[in-house]
Design an enzyme around this catalytic site. Structure first.
Site, PDB file in Angstrom:
ATOM      1  N   SER A 210      -3.390   7.003   7.790  1.00 44.90           N
ATOM      2  CA  SER A 210      -3.453   5.896   6.852  1.00 44.90           C
ATOM      3  C   SER A 210      -2.912   4.665   7.555  1.00 44.90           C
ATOM      4  O   SER A 210      -3.212   4.418   8.717  1.00 44.90           O
ATOM      5  CB  SER A 210      -2.660   6.241   5.587  1.00 44.90           C
ATOM      6  OG  SER A 210      -2.764   5.225   4.619  1.00 44.90           O
ATOM      7  N   ARG A 384      -5.554   2.770   1.108  1.00 42.02           N
ATOM      8  CA  ARG A 384      -5.156   2.977  -0.285  1.00 42.02           C
ATOM      9  C   ARG A 384      -6.215   3.768  -1.059  1.00 42.02           C
ATOM     10  O   ARG A 384      -5.916   4.392  -2.068  1.00 42.02           O
ATOM     11  CB  ARG A 384      -4.919   1.615  -0.946  1.00 42.02           C
ATOM     12  CG  ARG A 384      -4.235   1.695  -2.293  1.00 42.02           C
ATOM     13  CD  ARG A 384      -4.159   0.319  -2.930  1.00 42.02           C
ATOM     14  NE  ARG A 384      -3.107  -0.499  -2.369  1.00 42.02           N
ATOM     15  CZ  ARG A 384      -3.288  -1.687  -1.806  1.00 42.02           C
ATOM     16  NH1 ARG A 384      -4.508  -2.180  -1.699  1.00 42.02           N
ATOM     17  NH2 ARG A 384      -2.287  -2.373  -1.337  1.00 42.02           N
ATOM     18  N   VAL A 505       4.690   4.179  -3.761  1.00 43.22           N
ATOM     19  CA  VAL A 505       4.315   3.729  -2.419  1.00 43.22           C
ATOM     20  C   VAL A 505       2.950   3.038  -2.404  1.00 43.22           C
ATOM     21  O   VAL A 505       2.177   3.121  -3.351  1.00 43.22           O
ATOM     22  CB  VAL A 505       4.308   4.916  -1.427  1.00 43.22           C
ATOM     23  CG1 VAL A 505       5.678   5.540  -1.359  1.00 43.22           C
ATOM     24  CG2 VAL A 505       3.276   5.966  -1.829  1.00 43.22           C
ATOM     25  N   GLU A 506       2.674   2.375  -1.284  1.00 40.65           N
ATOM     26  CA  GLU A 506       1.437   1.613  -1.062  1.00 40.65           C
ATOM     27  C   GLU A 506       1.184   0.610  -2.194  1.00 40.65           C
ATOM     28  O   GLU A 506       0.069   0.444  -2.663  1.00 40.65           O
ATOM     29  CB  GLU A 506       0.236   2.554  -0.884  1.00 40.65           C
ATOM     30  CG  GLU A 506       0.303   3.357   0.407  1.00 40.65           C
ATOM     31  CD  GLU A 506      -0.969   4.136   0.692  1.00 40.65           C
ATOM     32  OE1 GLU A 506      -1.975   3.907   0.017  1.00 40.65           O
ATOM     33  OE2 GLU A 506      -0.940   4.969   1.611  1.00 40.65           O
ATOM     34  N   GLY A 507       2.238  -0.064  -2.600  1.00 40.46           N
ATOM     35  CA  GLY A 507       2.162  -1.014  -3.705  1.00 40.46           C
ATOM     36  C   GLY A 507       2.575  -0.325  -4.984  1.00 40.46           C
ATOM     37  O   GLY A 507       1.847   0.531  -5.500  1.00 40.46           O
TER      38      GLY A 507
END
Length: 839
Positions: A210, A384, A505-507
């Site tokens: 990722s 994402r 996570v990831e926003g």
């Protein structure tokens, strides 16, 4: 009377023109003809002709572009530029990152359904399918979820070695560099399957594939950097991590305090131009075992040294976010300590004080200094759509398969608990959400293979992880005490603990919903908004004029379409096909028009204030999201051959989408600050009232019943669940009990009906079964099936128990949930007389 007919006819024609989106010149021509006819026939008197002549003249004026531009557009242009909010470079980079895809069709109010129907899912290659069927299976077999999460707090050495040997860390690295070169769809399937075995295993594999050094090198690295690092990343000799977040910076990466200052320093005995770094990173996955660290930091060049190197201009001093690759053992880096985020995957902090690195370690070389934020948001917008949606789907599929089997095997009050309506409320929802999750996973991952759809991936990340949260919670409710007692017999406890990780996570989900989905979607997906902003910034009056009047026509058309489709129950909307999906195509088009009109009015009324009205914009984002989810479900149903046995699941998912859309609109109207405008919007969207209801109990029950039956549909909906963990595995035991029940259920029910009446003299199951055979209640084969099933049934409903020493960390005795002995089990049955041991 003729005058009334004429007025009605004019209104009808105008309505049709607005509904079809007729161009301005056609409005003008038809208006002039109507006016001329009214004057010629005497329908318009002198006063009427005078009054109506004014708007006709204005309409004619609007067709003379130079005149219109000077008289009408120029003042609007000036006002627009004054209220246009400032946009920082980082905001612009985030906004422009990624591509616009299917979400734009949903936002524009008249979806081109061919964009959905002609889109091709990514099909796994033979190599990808083989990897999924073989290497993934073998890796899962090397991992024991309980030992990883409770005893070792780490994957076993054999699993680490296998991950490196088989290239699990290099799925996204192209074959030309020695990687596997897998598609996003294949990566998604791999992570999903691994996650059904162990969350830490899936996270360990997904992170290097990722956002991280591998992807950044592939897209931006220099040839020298690729040659240096990619072979090690492919072989597993190098384990990467990426340091982005920290104590002061989470979702707002632009507030990053970590700094780098361009200066000269010593490296390998030579004086070179480089960067002195100071940073404190937290929550970095794989950091404790990483050998190479990707770092993001704010780069300053107070002496202009970098500018002089690049172009001879030393005036630039602030470059902004920059990314570099640094060996983990580089002098000054402190790494190796661990966080513990509810699961055993490697996660920890990285610190550095006055760490000097050569300028060539910037990813992409010195010329890419200051381009780090663009790198990150572009890669994250794609990643994402793979990793966290895969984890969410794994949770949905596992919850579907295990809860369906358990709710059939577990009995209370002489009935399978899955037949209780209260339980079915949860199990039907699990089934519907599992179907939704797989539909979204396949479409979103395939989209990433074609482009980098930033808004779609934000939608997928937020809504799929929220569906994961709901599915795991529902499964815990059904498993009840079986779900809360941790141990080898409980395969869902880890997922329950780790759900907050996926949410964060990831926003973070709150940020993603409230700021990203509509905030980015409204500007990127709208046909006119971003081009208007660009025209204003470039002071291009001609371009702005064309866009402005196109936008006005667009808003009128969408408003009239929303109202008309609302009045007609979407009868006038278009469906590209007949059959069971046709009504849903029409409903989605209706709400697409409603979203477009509501968004235009909202942005016009609130302007820049909308940025601070997060809950309002979030609700419009919910509408956009559900439109995309609905598309994913329709596409999934069609691509699967429109199988009759799937129709109820597709209808459940789509009915739920429509209800959620209507609920979001209701919340939006209820809280819109300008109340008269809110009333107009409500009338346009719901002219006959909100008639959308939650999924019916009857349809929900169908899904709940279906998930308790063996079928091809059950296998398809959980096709990525790992089920080969060996005889002692909790999932294997539950599956075996479920299979045995199919042939043992009828004799089992007869046996325990007699037992509950006290008809047997024996004190344990074996002697009672002998009596049942002797009396002719069961034949020997039936008794054998009942005995086998009852033993396994009891095993799968047991919870684990441990010696106190084991709980306190002494694992030397290998005590891992031994449960009760057979003798204790017989005593329990004797004590209860079977009355409460029906399941």
């Amino acid at each position: 009377m003729s005058f009334v007919i004429a007025v009605v006819a004019v209104i009808a024609v105008a309505w049709v023109l607005a509904f079809v989106g007729a161009p301005l010149w056609l409005w003008t021509v038809l208006s002039a003809l109507a006016y001329a006819a009214g004057v010629a026939t005497g329908s318009l008197g002198a006063i009427g002709a005078g009054v109506l002549g004014v708007p006709l003249a204005v309409l004619a004026l609007l067709n003379i572009v130079p005149l219109r531009r000077a008289i009408v557009t120029r003042p609007i242009f000036g006002a627009f530029k004054k209220v246009l909010p400032e946009m920082s470079s980082t905001e612009r980079e985030a906004l422009e990152a990624g591509d616009v895809w299917l979400e734009a069709e949903m936002f524009r109010g008249r979806p081109d359904w061919s964009q959905l129907l002609t889109f091709n899912y990514t099909k796994l290659t033979d190599a990808e399918q083989s990897f999924l069927d073989n290497e993934c299976e073998e890796l899962c077999k090397l991992v024991d979820d309980w030992k990883v999460e409770f005893e070792d707090k780490d994957l076993p050495p054999a699993a680490w070695a296998y991950i490196k040997e088989k290239g699990f860390f290099s799925m996204l690295i192209k074959k030309e560099y020695g990687g596997l070169g897998f598609s996003a769809a294949a990566q998604s399937a791999v992570v999903t399957k691994l996650a059904t075995r162990n969350i830490s295993l899936a996270v360990t594999v997904m992170v290097p594939n990722s956002l991280g050094p591998g992807e950044l090198l592939m897209h931006y690295g220099t040839d020298e950097q690729k040659k240096k690092w990619l072979p090690g990343l492919v072989s597993g000799e190098e384990i990467p991590c990426f340091g982005l977040t920290g104590p002061e910076v989470g979702s707002d990466a632009t507030a990053m305090p970590d700094s780098g200052v361009v200066c000269y320093g010593e490296h390998e005995g030579q004086r070179v131009l480089g960067i002195k770094l100071n940073f404190s990173k937290r929550y970095i996955t794989l950091a404790p075992v990483a050998t190479v660290v990707g770092l993001a930091f704010n780069l300053k060049d107070p002496q202009g040294l970098l500018g002089k190197l690049l172009n001879g201009d030393g005036t630039k001093s602030d470059y902004g976010i920059t990314c570099a690759l640094v060996p983990a053992k580089h002098e000054g880096i402190q790494i190796g300590r661990r966080h513990f985020p509810g699961a055993a995957f490697m996660n920890g902090p990285i610190f550095g004080r006055d760490v000097f690195i050569p300028i060539d370690w910037v990813i992409g070389g010195p010329a890419m200094a200051g381009k780090g934020w663009r790198m990150l948001v572009e890669c994250l917008s794609a990643g994402r759509g793979i990793s966290l949606p895969a984890l969410a789907t794994a949770g949905g599929q596992a919850a579907f398969r295990m809860t369906g089997a358990y709710s059939r095997v577990r009995r209370q009050f002489k009935m399978a608990i899955g037949k209780f309506e209260g339980v079915q409320e949860a199990t039907g929802r699990i089934a519907g959400n599992a179907y939704t999750l797989e539909a979204m996973r396949v479409l979103t991952a395939s989209a990433v293979d074609h482009c980098a759809p930033s808004v779609v991936t934000a939608i997928a990340k937020y809504h799929m992880t929220e569906l994961l949260r709901r599915s795991v919670t529902d499964a815990m409710d059904v498993l009840s005490g079986r779900g809360i007692q941790q141990g080898p017999r409980n395969p869902i406890a880890t997922a329950y603990k780790v759900v907050p990780v996926a949410i964060t996570v990831e926003g973070a989900n709150i940020l993603t919903r409230n700021l990203m989905i509509f905030g980015q979607g409204a500007i990127r997906c709208h046909e006119y908004v971003f081009p208007e902003m660009e025209a204003a910034r470039e002071n291009d009056l001609a371009a702005f004029d064309k866009l402005l009047f196109g936008h006005v026509g667009f808003s009128i058309n969408r408003g009239v379409r929303a109202l008309t489709l609302g009045l007609t129950g979407s009868a006038l909307a278009r469906s590209p096909m007949s059959g069971p999906m046709a009504p849903y195509f029409k409903q989605l088009e209706r709400f697409s028009a409603a979203l477009a009109f509501s968004s235009d009015v909202t942005m016009g009324v609130l302007g820049g204030e909308l940025k601070r009205k997060e809950r309002l914009s979030a609700r419009l984002g919910d509408v956009l999201s559900q439109l995309y989810i609905g598309c994913a479900v329709i596409k999934f149903f069609i691509e699967n051959g429109q199988k009759a046995e799937e129709l109820d699941h597709a209808r459940w998912a789509l009915d739920n989408c429509l209800y959620e859309i209507a609920k979001a609109f209701e919340g939006f109207f209820d809280n819109f600050p300008a109340r008269p405008i809110a009333a107009v919007l409500r009338l346009a969207v719901f002219p006959l009232g909100n008639q959308y209801k939650p999924v019916s109990d009857r349809l929900n029950q169908k899904l709940a019943d279906a998930m308790m039956e063996p079928s091809d549909l059950r296998d398809r909906m959980s096709h990525l669940v790992f089920r080969n963990g060996g005889e002692g595995d909790a999932v294997v035991k539950l599956e075996r009990a479920f299979e045995l029940l199919q042939t043992a259920e009828a004799p089992y029910a007869k046996f325990f009906k007699a037992l509950s009446k006290g008809e047997f003299a024996g004190g344990d199951t074996a002697s009672r079964l002998q009596e049942a055979v002797a009396r002719g209640l069961l034949n020997p084969q039936e008794a054998a099936r009942v005995a086998e099933y009852d033993a396994l049934r009891y095993e799968v409903i047991l919870t684990d128990d441990f010696a106190p020493e084991y709980i306190q960390g002494d694992f030397s005795q290998g005590d891992s949930g031994i449960g009760v002995t057979e003798a204790e089990r017989a005593k329990v049955l004797e004590f209860t007389g079977g009355r409460n041991r029906v399941g």
